[in-house]
Design an enzyme around this catalytic site. Structure first.
Site, short mmCIF file in Angstrom:
data_model
loop_
_atom_site.label_atom_id
_atom_site.label_comp_id
_atom_site.label_asym_id
_atom_site.label_seq_id
_atom_site.Cartn_x
_atom_site.Cartn_y
_atom_site.Cartn_z
N ARG A 93 43.42 -1.28 65.33
CA ARG A 93 42.35 -0.38 65.72
C ARG A 93 42.81 1.05 65.90
NH1 ARG A 93 41.84 -3.86 71.01
NH2 ARG A 93 44.05 -4.01 70.43
N GLU A 101 33.74 -1.85 50.89
CA GLU A 101 32.56 -2.04 50.04
C GLU A 101 31.56 -2.95 50.75
OE1 GLU A 101 34.83 -4.60 46.88
OE2 GLU A 101 32.70 -5.07 46.65
N SER A 102 30.30 -2.76 50.43
CA SER A 102 29.23 -3.46 51.16
C SER A 102 28.69 -4.63 50.37
CB SER A 102 28.10 -2.47 51.45
OG SER A 102 26.97 -3.17 51.91
N ARG A 104 25.90 -5.85 51.38
CA ARG A 104 24.44 -5.67 51.55
C ARG A 104 23.89 -4.78 50.44
NH1 ARG A 104 22.65 -3.30 56.98
NH2 ARG A 104 20.72 -4.34 56.39
N ARG A 172 25.02 -13.68 50.47
CA ARG A 172 26.49 -13.57 50.55
C ARG A 172 27.10 -14.55 51.55
NH1 ARG A 172 27.99 -8.06 53.89
NH2 ARG A 172 26.52 -8.32 55.59
N HIS A 194 53.49 0.73 63.30
CA HIS A 194 53.06 -0.35 64.18
C HIS A 194 52.56 -1.53 63.34
CE1 HIS A 194 51.78 -2.21 67.89
NE2 HIS A 194 50.57 -2.39 67.39
N ARG A 199 53.25 -6.85 60.56
CA ARG A 199 52.73 -7.51 59.35
C ARG A 199 53.74 -7.62 58.22
NH1 ARG A 199 48.22 -10.18 61.20
NH2 ARG A 199 46.86 -8.75 62.34
C1 LIG Z 1 51.60 -12.81 63.32
C2 LIG Z 1 50.30 -12.47 63.94
C3 LIG Z 1 49.45 -13.47 64.36
C4 LIG Z 1 48.23 -13.16 64.94
N1 LIG Z 1 47.39 -14.18 65.35
C5 LIG Z 1 46.19 -13.89 65.91
C6 LIG Z 1 45.31 -14.92 66.33
O1 LIG Z 1 45.59 -16.09 66.19
N2 LIG Z 1 44.11 -14.58 66.87
C7 LIG Z 1 43.77 -13.26 67.05
O2 LIG Z 1 42.67 -13.00 67.56
N3 LIG Z 1 44.58 -12.26 66.67
C8 LIG Z 1 45.78 -12.54 66.10
N4 LIG Z 1 46.61 -11.52 65.70
C9 LIG Z 1 46.16 -10.13 65.86
C10 LIG Z 1 46.84 -9.44 67.07
O3 LIG Z 1 46.48 -10.07 68.27
C11 LIG Z 1 46.47 -7.95 67.10
O4 LIG Z 1 45.07 -7.84 67.25
C12 LIG Z 1 46.87 -7.21 65.85
O5 LIG Z 1 48.18 -7.53 65.49
C13 LIG Z 1 46.74 -5.71 66.07
O6 LIG Z 1 47.75 -5.33 66.97
P1 LIG Z 1 47.53 -4.22 68.08
O7 LIG Z 1 46.40 -4.58 69.00
O8 LIG Z 1 48.87 -3.97 68.70
O9 LIG Z 1 47.14 -2.95 67.15
P2 LIG Z 1 46.14 -1.78 67.46
O10 LIG Z 1 44.76 -2.28 67.67
O11 LIG Z 1 46.30 -0.82 66.32
O12 LIG Z 1 46.65 -1.15 68.79
C14 LIG Z 1 47.88 -0.42 68.84
C15 LIG Z 1 48.37 -0.36 70.27
O13 LIG Z 1 47.47 0.38 71.06
C16 LIG Z 1 47.39 -0.22 72.36
N5 LIG Z 1 46.02 -0.70 72.58
C17 LIG Z 1 45.04 -0.83 71.63
N6 LIG Z 1 43.91 -1.28 72.19
C18 LIG Z 1 44.15 -1.48 73.49
C19 LIG Z 1 43.39 -1.96 74.58
N7 LIG Z 1 42.14 -2.34 74.45
N8 LIG Z 1 43.96 -2.03 75.80
C20 LIG Z 1 45.24 -1.64 75.97
N9 LIG Z 1 46.05 -1.18 74.97
C21 LIG Z 1 45.51 -1.10 73.75
C22 LIG Z 1 48.41 -1.35 72.40
O14 LIG Z 1 49.64 -0.85 72.86
C23 LIG Z 1 48.51 -1.72 70.94
O15 LIG Z 1 49.73 -2.36 70.60
C24 LIG Z 1 47.84 -11.81 65.12
C25 LIG Z 1 48.71 -10.80 64.69
C26 LIG Z 1 49.93 -11.11 64.12
C27 LIG Z 1 50.82 -10.00 63.66
#
Ligand SMILES: Cc1cc2nc3c(=O)[nH]c(=O)nc-3n(C[C@H](O)[C@H](O)[C@H](O)COP(=O)(O)OP(=O)(O)OC[C@H]3O[C@@H](n4cnc5c(N)ncnc54)[C@H](O)[C@@H]3O)c2cc1C
EC number: 2.1.1.148
Length: 245
Positions: A93, A101-102, A104, A172, A194, A199
């Protein structure tokens, strides 16, 4: 004599593509941003005049996790990959912008993901720490055949509904997550690092991750583009264990 129906025209792919369509990203962007702390505004010439110092500064910022200087740059990628990859991708995020692409507003093309021969098919180990090993030729043949049949059936159902006048956004629903989609994704070096830390799998990673291979394939291509644009930053990322600052 009854005619045999034409098989659904579908395209099956085992690859993903990533084009770098726009960028304003270089190591000097990092140097400018960092040096304003101590030297104020500087010219490009001043900022880059000492390559060893530049390398040292980028490495110091990475090592001590001074992250914000890595945000003053931008890369826009055009990505073509299955929907299940985008679903994982859009969990990232912070520092990312997306437009996809949509389904809809346009009819979706019958392009589907079928793993290539090099894709390891068999999962072993516990959740969170999987290991993948090759499948047998029989498992590969079965996977391709079953996926292709299933994709064709789903696409036929989609077409049947469209043919009867059902809205694209409703029809769809029968399409699978192996359908290819396209999107623009824009990020900066910090948000890309990050993403890559989570990934991709890499021998230099201090914190190992276990990503799905298909999103890793996207990550590898983005990383190759980024490494060409910002070689010092990329080298420092690797040197410091591939942890985003
Ligand atoms: C190997 C692997 C397996 C996964 N398995 C699953 C799964 O089974 N189910 C699932 O739902 N997801 C899964 N995920 C997704 C994972 O939980 C994260 O949503 C995804 O990797 C994005 O990471 P992030 O939130 O650090 O990144 P970003 O959203 O880009 O955020 C970057 C950083 O900003 C900070 N941040 C962002 N938002 C917030 C917030 N709301 N509060 C506090 N700090 C914040 C944190 O420090 C975060 O690391 C998986 C990911 C990986 C890599």
């Amino acid at each position: 004599m009854s005619e045999t129906p034409e098989p659904t025209k579908a395209h099956f792919r085992g690859d993903v593509t990533v084009d770098l369509v726009k960028h304003a990203a270089s190591d000097s962007d990092v140097l400018f941003a960092a040096r304003v702390s101590t030297a104020g505004e500087q010219s490009l010439e001043e900022v880059t005049k000492d390559p060893e110092r530049s390398k040292g500064l980028v490495n110091f910022l990475m090592r001590d996790r001074h992250g914000s200087p890595f945000e003053h740059n931008s890369m826009t990628f055009f990505i073509s990959a299955p929907i299940f990859v985008f679903r994982e991708f859009m969990r990232h995020r912070v520092g990312w912008s997306y437009n996809e692409e949509s389904g809809r507003y346009r009819e979706l093309e019958p392009v589907f993901y079928v793993p290539g021969e090099s894709r390891k098919l068999i999962q072993q180990g516990r959740p969170g720490k999987y290991e993948f090993v090759e499948g047998t030729p029989g498992q590969h043949e079965l996977t391709s055949r079953v996926m292709e049949e299933s994709y064709r059936r789903a696409y036929d159902a989609y077409q049947e509904m469209l043919g009867a006048g059902v809205a694209r956004e409703v029809a769809r629903a029968v399409l699978p997550v192996g359908l290819f989609s396209t999107m623009y994704a824009t990020c900066n070096a910090r948000s890309l690092m990050h993403f890559l830390g989570l990934r991709t799998q890499h021998e230099l990673a201090k914190v190992p991750s276990f990503p799905q291979r298909e999103i890793e394939m996207v990550g590898e291509q983005m990383e190759a583009h980024w490494a060409r644009l910002m070689p010092l930053t990329h080298a420092a990322f690797n040197k410091n264990g591939r942890v985003a600052p």
